[in-house]
Motif scaffolding. Structure first.
Motif, PDB file in Angstrom:
ATOM      1  N   ASP A 143     -13.069   2.773   2.224  1.00 26.64           N
ATOM      2  CA  ASP A 143     -11.908   2.416   1.432  1.00 26.64           C
ATOM      3  C   ASP A 143     -11.839   0.896   1.318  1.00 26.64           C
ATOM      4  O   ASP A 143     -11.780   0.207   2.336  1.00 26.64           O
ATOM      5  CB  ASP A 143     -10.642   2.954   2.103  1.00 26.64           C
ATOM      6  N   VAL A 182      -0.790   4.297   6.424  1.00 29.88           N
ATOM      7  CA  VAL A 182      -0.551   2.912   6.042  1.00 29.88           C
ATOM      8  C   VAL A 182       0.712   2.353   6.705  1.00 29.88           C
ATOM      9  O   VAL A 182       0.834   1.152   6.909  1.00 29.88           O
ATOM     10  CB  VAL A 182      -0.449   2.810   4.499  1.00 29.88           C
ATOM     11  N   MET A 223      -1.276   5.892  -6.676  1.00 29.20           N
ATOM     12  CA  MET A 223      -2.575   5.523  -7.217  1.00 29.20           C
ATOM     13  C   MET A 223      -3.707   6.016  -6.318  1.00 29.20           C
ATOM     14  O   MET A 223      -4.744   6.457  -6.795  1.00 29.20           O
ATOM     15  CB  MET A 223      -2.664   4.009  -7.373  1.00 29.20           C
ATOM     16  N   TYR A 224      -3.509   5.933  -4.999  1.00 28.80           N
ATOM     17  CA  TYR A 224      -4.559   6.332  -4.062  1.00 28.80           C
ATOM     18  C   TYR A 224      -4.544   7.824  -3.745  1.00 28.80           C
ATOM     19  O   TYR A 224      -5.591   8.422  -3.546  1.00 28.80           O
ATOM     20  CB  TYR A 224      -4.435   5.551  -2.752  1.00 28.80           C
ATOM     21  N   ALA A 225      -3.345   8.423  -3.650  1.00 27.04           N
ATOM     22  CA  ALA A 225      -3.267   9.802  -3.178  1.00 27.04           C
ATOM     23  C   ALA A 225      -2.684  10.774  -4.197  1.00 27.04           C
ATOM     24  O   ALA A 225      -2.541  11.949  -3.895  1.00 27.04           O
ATOM     25  CB  ALA A 225      -2.432   9.856  -1.899  1.00 27.04           C
ATOM     26  N   GLY A 283      -0.497  12.363  -0.206  1.00 30.70           N
ATOM     27  CA  GLY A 283       0.408  11.220  -0.257  1.00 30.70           C
ATOM     28  C   GLY A 283       1.116  10.979   1.061  1.00 30.70           C
ATOM     29  O   GLY A 283       1.249   9.837   1.512  1.00 30.70           O
ATOM     30  N   SER A 319     -12.879   1.933   7.347  1.00 32.12           N
ATOM     31  CA  SER A 319     -13.723   1.264   6.359  1.00 32.12           C
ATOM     32  C   SER A 319     -15.170   1.744   6.429  1.00 32.12           C
ATOM     33  O   SER A 319     -15.865   1.734   5.419  1.00 32.12           O
ATOM     34  CB  SER A 319     -13.652  -0.249   6.534  1.00 32.12           C
ATOM     35  N   PHE A 359       0.822  -1.213   0.000  1.00 33.89           N
ATOM     36  CA  PHE A 359       0.000   0.000   0.000  1.00 33.89           C
ATOM     37  C   PHE A 359       0.854   1.260   0.000  1.00 33.89           C
ATOM     38  O   PHE A 359       0.438   2.288  -0.545  1.00 33.89           O
ATOM     39  CB  PHE A 359      -0.978   0.002   1.167  1.00 33.89           C
ATOM     40  N   ALA A 412      -9.448  -0.964   0.480  1.00 36.91           N
ATOM     41  CA  ALA A 412      -8.185  -1.482   1.007  1.00 36.91           C
ATOM     42  C   ALA A 412      -8.284  -1.723   2.508  1.00 36.91           C
ATOM     43  O   ALA A 412      -7.750  -2.707   3.023  1.00 36.91           O
ATOM     44  CB  ALA A 412      -7.057  -0.506   0.709  1.00 36.91           C
ATOM     45  N   LEU A 461       1.743   1.736  -3.534  1.00 39.04           N
ATOM     46  CA  LEU A 461       0.593   2.177  -4.331  1.00 39.04           C
ATOM     47  C   LEU A 461       0.085   3.564  -3.940  1.00 39.04           C
ATOM     48  O   LEU A 461      -1.006   3.956  -4.352  1.00 39.04           O
ATOM     49  CB  LEU A 461      -0.545   1.166  -4.199  1.00 39.04           C
ATOM     50  N   THR A 462       0.863   4.313  -3.167  1.00 39.35           N
ATOM     51  CA  THR A 462       0.448   5.649  -2.742  1.00 39.35           C
ATOM     52  C   THR A 462       0.093   6.559  -3.915  1.00 39.35           C
ATOM     53  O   THR A 462      -0.927   7.260  -3.860  1.00 39.35           O
ATOM     54  CB  THR A 462       1.543   6.291  -1.868  1.00 39.35           C
ATOM     55  N   TYR A 477      -1.453   9.642   3.514  1.00 38.24           N
ATOM     56  CA  TYR A 477      -1.780   8.251   3.212  1.00 38.24           C
ATOM     57  C   TYR A 477      -0.655   7.319   3.636  1.00 38.24           C
ATOM     58  O   TYR A 477      -0.901   6.269   4.236  1.00 38.24           O
ATOM     59  CB  TYR A 477      -2.074   8.092   1.715  1.00 38.24           C
TER      60      TYR A 477
END
Length: 120
Positions: free
Chosen positions: A88, A43, A26-28, A36, A83, A20, A90, A23-24, A39
Motif C-alpha cells: 500500500d 488507520v 476511495m480505498y475501501a 471500510g 507496506s 486517511f 499510503a 479517504l476511506t 480500513y
C-alpha cells in the motif's frame, strides 16, 4: 528545536490519520462496508499514536515516554509489514513520519523529575 520538530511530527501523524480516514471510500469502497470498517480501524491508530506522543510531550513523565516509545516501535513494525505484504503506497508514505516521531521521542528526554500531583 527538537521539541518543535516533535510537535510538528505529532500533528502531522494526527493529520495523516484524519486524512486517511476521510479517504476511506476511495480505498475501501464505503464507510459502512466491511472493508471500510476494517480500513478505518487500521488507520485510526495513527490518530491515537499522535495523541499519545502529544501526551508524552506535555506530561514529561517517564512512564508516558516509555509507553510512547513502545507504541512508536510497534506502529513502525506494523506499517513496514503492511507496506511489504499489501504494498500500500499510503503505508510507505506514513513510515517516514512515524520513524521520525520514534527517533524524536527517543532523543527528546524529559528534564528532571516529573511534577508531584496537585493536592486539593
Amino acid at each position: 528545536m527538537l521539541k518543535q520538530i516533535d510537535n510538528v511530527l505529532c500533528y502531522l501523524v494526527i493529520g495523516l490519520g484524519i486524512l486517511f480516514i476521510a479517504l476511506t471510500p476511495m480505498y475501501a469502497g464505503s464507510f459502512v462496508s466491511r472493508g471500510g470498517v476494517e480500513y478505518m480501524g487500521a488507520v485510526l491508530f495513527l490518530v491515537f499514536l499522535g495523541l499519545l506522543n502529544l501526551a508524552r510531550i506535555k506530561s514529561q513523565h517517564p512512564s508516558v515516554r516509555t509507553l510512547a516509545i513502545l507504541a512508536n516501535a510497534i506502529a513502525l513494525a506494523y506499517l513496514l509489514l503492511v507496506s511489504i505484504v499489501v504494498q500500500d503506497p499510503a503505508a510507505i508514505g506514513v513510515c517516514l513520519p512515524v520513524l521520525a516521531l520514534g527517533c524524536t521521542s527517543w532523543m527528546n528526554r524529559p528534564l528532571g523529575n516529573p511534577a508531584p500531583p496537585a493536592t486539593a
